[in-house]
Design a protein around this motif. Structure first.
Motif, PDB file in Angstrom:
ATOM      1  N   UNK A  58      20.531   8.530  11.560  1.00 34.68           N
ATOM      2  CA  UNK A  58      20.299   8.584  10.120  1.00 34.68           C
ATOM      3  C   UNK A  58      18.907   8.058   9.777  1.00 34.68           C
ATOM      4  N   UNK A  59      18.486   6.976  10.441  1.00 32.91           N
ATOM      5  CA  UNK A  59      17.149   6.434  10.198  1.00 32.91           C
ATOM      6  C   UNK A  59      16.094   7.470  10.575  1.00 32.91           C
ATOM      7  N   UNK A  60      16.261   8.126  11.711  1.00 31.93           N
ATOM      8  CA  UNK A  60      15.300   9.140  12.137  1.00 31.93           C
ATOM      9  C   UNK A  60      15.224  10.292  11.141  1.00 31.93           C
ATOM     10  N   UNK A  61      16.371  10.730  10.641  1.00 31.10           N
ATOM     11  CA  UNK A  61      16.395  11.801   9.643  1.00 31.10           C
ATOM     12  C   UNK A  61      15.700  11.360   8.364  1.00 31.10           C
ATOM     13  N   UNK A  62      16.011  10.158   7.904  1.00 32.50           N
ATOM     14  CA  UNK A  62      15.362   9.640   6.687  1.00 32.50           C
ATOM     15  C   UNK A  62      13.859   9.531   6.890  1.00 32.50           C
ATOM     16  N   UNK A  63      13.420   9.038   8.041  1.00 33.32           N
ATOM     17  CA  UNK A  63      11.992   8.903   8.320  1.00 33.32           C
ATOM     18  C   UNK A  63      11.303  10.263   8.286  1.00 33.32           C
ATOM     19  N   UNK A  64      11.949  11.256   8.871  1.00 33.32           N
ATOM     20  CA  UNK A  64      11.379  12.611   8.874  1.00 33.32           C
ATOM     21  C   UNK A  64      11.260  13.159   7.448  1.00 33.32           C
ATOM     22  N   UNK A  65      12.296  12.947   6.628  1.00 31.14           N
ATOM     23  CA  UNK A  65      12.276  13.430   5.246  1.00 31.14           C
ATOM     24  C   UNK A  65      11.237  12.692   4.406  1.00 31.14           C
ATOM     25  N   UNK A  66      11.100  11.393   4.639  1.00 27.88           N
ATOM     26  CA  UNK A  66      10.099  10.596   3.913  1.00 27.88           C
ATOM     27  C   UNK A  66       8.697  11.067   4.271  1.00 27.88           C
ATOM     28  N   UNK A  67       8.450  11.295   5.557  1.00 28.42           N
ATOM     29  CA  UNK A  67       7.139  11.774   5.983  1.00 28.42           C
ATOM     30  C   UNK A  67       6.851  13.155   5.394  1.00 28.42           C
ATOM     31  N   UNK A  68       7.850  14.032   5.381  1.00 29.96           N
ATOM     32  CA  UNK A  68       7.665  15.370   4.807  1.00 29.96           C
ATOM     33  C   UNK A  68       7.348  15.285   3.317  1.00 29.96           C
ATOM     34  N   UNK A  69       8.045  14.400   2.610  1.00 32.53           N
ATOM     35  CA  UNK A  69       7.797  14.236   1.176  1.00 32.53           C
ATOM     36  C   UNK A  69       6.385  13.706   0.937  1.00 32.53           C
ATOM     37  N   UNK A  70       5.972  12.741   1.740  1.00 32.64           N
ATOM     38  CA  UNK A  70       4.631  12.176   1.585  1.00 32.64           C
ATOM     39  C   UNK A  70       3.562  13.222   1.875  1.00 32.64           C
ATOM     40  N   UNK A  71       3.809  14.073   2.866  1.00 31.56           N
ATOM     41  CA  UNK A  71       2.827  15.113   3.200  1.00 31.56           C
ATOM     42  C   UNK A  71       2.660  16.113   2.051  1.00 31.56           C
ATOM     43  N   UNK A  72       3.661  16.148   1.168  1.00 29.22           N
ATOM     44  CA  UNK A  72       3.564  17.002  -0.021  1.00 29.22           C
ATOM     45  C   UNK A  72       3.161  16.196  -1.248  1.00 29.22           C
TER      46      UNK A  72
END
Length: 92
Positions: free
Chosen positions: A4-18
């Protein structure tokens, strides 16, 4: 929990990249158990290591996080079950 942490980290990074300034994660963002006993077993204080990981993610990505519901342990004998506590780590 690690998945779950890995998924959240990936989503947070994707959001920041946008160019997002804040990410809202849902209730039970870090854990969804099959029973209240499972939630109680993983509950920890707000100062615990799981929320510290999300504080680091917020700081590393310089983004605000709204964490929908965190299984917070309660030290009160009147309330042995965990609280579902929203948390908002700052981006600093």
């Amino acid at each position: 929990l690690a998945s779950n942490l890995a998924t959240c980290a990936r989503l947070i990074q994707a959001a920041k990249s946008q160019r997002a300034d804040i990410v809202f994660l849902p209730e039970c963002f870090s854990f969804l158990g099959a029973s209240p006993a499972a939630a109680l077993a993983i509950a920890e204080p707000l100062s615990g290591p799981r929320l510290a990981q999300f504080r680091r993610l917020a700081a590393d990505h310089r983004i605000w996080l709204s964490l929908g519901g965190f299984q917070e342990s309660c030290d009160s004998p009147d309330s042995p079950s965990p609280s579902s506590t929203p948390a908002v780590p700052q981006n600093k």
